[in-house]
Enzyme design. Structure first.
Site, PDB file in Angstrom:
ATOM      1  N   GLU A  78       8.745  11.987  -1.627  1.00 10.97           N
ATOM      2  CA  GLU A  78       9.748  11.339  -0.782  1.00 10.97           C
ATOM      3  C   GLU A  78      10.943  10.804  -1.562  1.00 10.97           C
ATOM      4  OE1 GLU A  78       6.004  11.400   1.604  1.00 10.97           O
ATOM      5  OE2 GLU A  78       6.506  10.914  -0.479  1.00 10.97           O
ATOM      6  N   HIS A 112      -0.583   5.062   9.115  1.00 10.56           N
ATOM      7  CA  HIS A 112       0.152   5.963  10.005  1.00 10.56           C
ATOM      8  C   HIS A 112       0.647   5.236  11.251  1.00 10.56           C
ATOM      9  CE1 HIS A 112      -2.266   8.734   7.572  1.00 10.56           C
ATOM     10  NE2 HIS A 112      -1.388   9.677   7.867  1.00 10.56           N
ATOM     11  N   ASP A 165       5.452   5.197   7.612  1.00  6.19           N
ATOM     12  CA  ASP A 165       4.678   4.509   6.575  1.00  6.19           C
ATOM     13  C   ASP A 165       4.954   5.103   5.193  1.00  6.19           C
ATOM     14  OD1 ASP A 165       2.152   3.324   8.558  1.00  6.19           O
ATOM     15  OD2 ASP A 165       3.243   5.099   9.203  1.00  6.19           O
ATOM     16  N   PHE A 166       5.191   6.420   5.150  1.00  4.08           N
ATOM     17  CA  PHE A 166       5.338   7.098   3.870  1.00  4.08           C
ATOM     18  C   PHE A 166       6.681   6.809   3.206  1.00  4.08           C
ATOM     19  CE2 PHE A 166       2.389  10.668   5.607  1.00  4.08           C
ATOM     20  CZ  PHE A 166       1.326   9.776   5.593  1.00  4.08           C
TER      21      PHE A 166
END
Length: 668
Positions: free
Chosen positions: A407, A474, A432-433
């Site tokens: 990311e 998530h 969340d990521f």
């Protein structure tokens, strides 16, 4: 590993393929930054500049690489690369003003040293976090490739920076996408005081290229003819056959990490041996021995440079201290955006929230030919929510790009595309990521316009929220991580109509935007939505229900919870405000509503501590105090991570507590 007695070979300058003029130019280009540095060290001791990161002993790398590149090719240097800036002929008075925090510098006094970029000279400076510029280089190189430009991008890092995740992520992306990037490692022996033996275990950092299927080279970083010749050859090869190449330059840092740290931790014999390998002194002796230069010519060069340095220092010193105003500082946080309203026709279709997002993406990708969509699994697979299913048939894989799971470098790549005048969308598979890409968002995208007037034309889509039994990793709604950061816009629609119109606007806006999409609404909420293209303005709340009894202020899934509770409680005189846009925030509509009703309750799916609901409550208390008939109430989720089991998640989410709190407020 550096030993206390390294076997340093003599510098063997290879000049057969270089003209006399090229050799003199390389010497001159190294001498200039050396003389500037020597002057800066004096000014540092006099307190006329605040900090200095010395590149003395490493000039051959900066000069050799820059001279090997074309003037319109981008270079992303670091602290010890003064030779990049001087070799690109940046006016010295502007450099000196930059280091003194003057307005004529490149950051108007807002950032220091080499923390700046300049499109005019195609140099993009670093930030203190060291790693993100690697991904930015990927983005610039991707733009070159997409635009069929036979160009190469060079990005620098130190041996210490190769331990950062951004380094590995950027190399991986560049390798997978065959991006024309030269990753230049200046291995100078120490990361502040930490020797290479405590930083990595491989013999040479160039060996890491093999792990990415990447060509790599080791070059004597103190030999300017070797640097210039080999990098010229590599760069030309990359222009013809686009691909990334890893280059390790072996050199040494002759002064401290910065001047205050000193070099007492370095064995003296090591300093002495590398001092004998000084790139300028050795090359000067070589040119004298081969009668390419004489002492008179060298002295003439020194005199000319000294005069140039002194004259430009006087210009910088004579400039008044920087000044600004409250309004000017705020104006420079965002790129100017004049909202253009596109109205729709009467034809509508009843679609889901997820369909509205997909329509906007398709329409905006067609409208903006320079827009690139990036994310995990978004190409043929269509993304985990199938939002981009079928897009590759229409737009191709150049513009719809599956990314590796990295990311941070993907966000950096988006920033690089913006630097090259393109637009980028990054889909976080789940909001969340985004924590894995947090640094480049809050420290690069958010600050770049304010720092040196470069916009970040990036939309980051954030599928978020609970109610679907997905557990702690998530299901977060993490908008408050970003509403706190100046320079970011945060949008959070609750209905398909708003989602499509606001996302279209997001792609028109040249600023970094976090676009939150609640997963529980994707397929549960339907609405009549125009089939054609339209936009909606940021910073304008939507009044869902009008009333005089109480003001309910919320966004996202909270809007639907509030509607359900109002129906259950049979409350017909409550006013419901859907914010839609959190940054910018429609403070006027909030105050207008609260002034009318005298009571306010703010509902958020987030837990309350540090939430955006708390900020709204503070605004109401400050601006509407005299109109309030009761305390401003807040309702949010439990102060725990969001749990997985449906029964626990139901207790965690605030819907039932909202009903109780609303009744309490009405009865106050």
């Amino acid at each position: 590993m550096l030993s206390s007695k390294p076997q340093l070979p003599l510098i063997q300058f290879q000049s057969e393929r270089l003209t006399r003029a090229e050799l003199i130019d390389l010497y001159s280009a190294m001498l200039k930054p050396r003389m500037i540095e020597e002057k800066m060290l004096i000014l540092l001791r006099q307190g006329k500049i605040s900090k200095w990161f010395s590149g003395i002993g490493q000039e051959a790398i900066s000069v050799g690489v820059t001279k090997a590149m074309q003037e319109d090719e981008y270079i992303l240097p670091m602290h010890r690369n003064l030779g990049v800036f001087t070799s690109r002929n940046i006016p010295l008075n502007r450099l000196f003003a930059q280091w003194q925090g003057k307005a004529s510098g490149f950051t108007k006094g807002r950032d220091r040293s080499f923390h700046f970029g300049t499109q005019e000279f195609k140099i993009i400076g670093m930030i203190s976090h060291l790693g993100p510029q690697m991904g930015v280089a990927d983005g610039i190189a991707l733009a070159h490739k997409l635009q069929d430009e036979k160009k190469v991008t060079a990005v620098f890092t130190g041996e210490g920076g190769t331990s950062e995740g951004d380094f590995h992520e950027a190399l991986n992306i560049a390798s997978v996408w065959d991006l024309p990037v030269m990753f230049c490692i200046e291995n100078n022996g120490y990361g502040l005081s930490t020797p290479t033996s405590e930083q990595y275990r491989c013999k040479d950092l160039a060996d890491r290229g093999a792990g990415y299927g990447m060509e790599s080279h080791i070059i004597d970083g103190n030999n300017v003819t070797e640097v210039y010749s080999k990098v010229s050859e590599i760069a030309e090869s990359i222009r013809t056959n686009p691909r990334p190449v890893l280059i390790e330059f072996k050199t040494f840092r002759m002064r401290g990490h910065e001047e205050a740290s000193g070099t007492k931790y370095v064995p003296q014999e090591l300093m002495d041996e590398w001092e004998e390998k000084d790139p300028i002194i050795n090359f000067e002796n070589y040119l004298l021995e081969n009668e390419i230069l004489d002492t008179d010519k060298i002295q003439d060069l020194r005199n000319d440079f000294q005069k140039e340095i002194d004259e430009n220092l006087q210009i910088a010193f004579a400039e008044d201290p920087v000044s600004s105003s409250y309004s000017k500082e705020l104006e420079d946080v965002f790129q100017e955006f004049k909202y253009e309203e596109f109205t729709h026709f009467n034809e509508v279709e009843n679609i889901r929230f997820v369909d509205a997002i997909s329509q906007s993406l398709k329409e905006s990708t067609a409208r903006h030919e320079n827009l690139v969509l990036m994310g995990q699994d978004i190409a043929d697979y269509g993304g985990v929510f199938k939002i981009t299913e079928g897009f590759t048939d229409k737009f191709g894989k150049d513009r719809l790009r599956n990314t590796p799971i990295c990311e941070s470098a993907v966000v950096g790549t988006a920033m690089g595309l913006s630097i090259k005048g393109m637009k980028a969308m990054v889909e976080m598979q789940f909001s969340d990521f985004v924590s894995s890409g947090f640094n480049p968002i809050v420290n690069y995208l958010a600050k770049v316009k304010y720092r040196w007037d470069q916009n970040a034309d990036v939309v980051i889509r954030m599928p978020c929220g609970g109610g679907v039994g997905a557990g702690p990793f998530h299901s977060q709604t993490n908008e408050a991580w970003f509403t706190k950061v100046p320079g970011l816009k945060v949008i959070y629609p609750a209905f398909p109509y708003d989602a499509k119109g606001l996302l279209n606007t997001a792609f028109n806006d040249p600023n970094p935007i976090l676009f939150f999409e609640h997963k529980a609404l994707y397929r549960s909420v339907r609405q009549d939505v125009p089939v054609d293209y339209y936009t909606l303005p940021f910073g304008k709340a939507s009044k869902i229900k009008e009333g005089t009894q109480v003001s309910i202020i919320t966004y996202g899934a909270g809007v639907h919870w509030a509607l359900e509770v109002l129906e259950e409680m049979e409350l017909s005189d409550a006013e419901l405000l859907d914010l839609r846009s959190l940054q910018p925030l429609d403070i006027d509509s909030i105050c207008e509503s609260v002034t009318k009703t005298g009571k306010a309750i703010v509902l958020t799916e987030d837990s309350l501590t540090g939430s955006f609901a708390s900020e709204i409550a503070a605004i109401i208390s400050e601006k509407c105090f005299e109109s309030l008939d009761a305390p401003v109430m807040r309702v949010g989720s439990m102060e725990t991570p969001i749990p997985f089991a449906r029964e626990l998640e139901k207790e965690y989410l605030p819907k039932d507590r909202f009903r109780e709190k609303l009744q309490e407020l009405i009865e106050y």
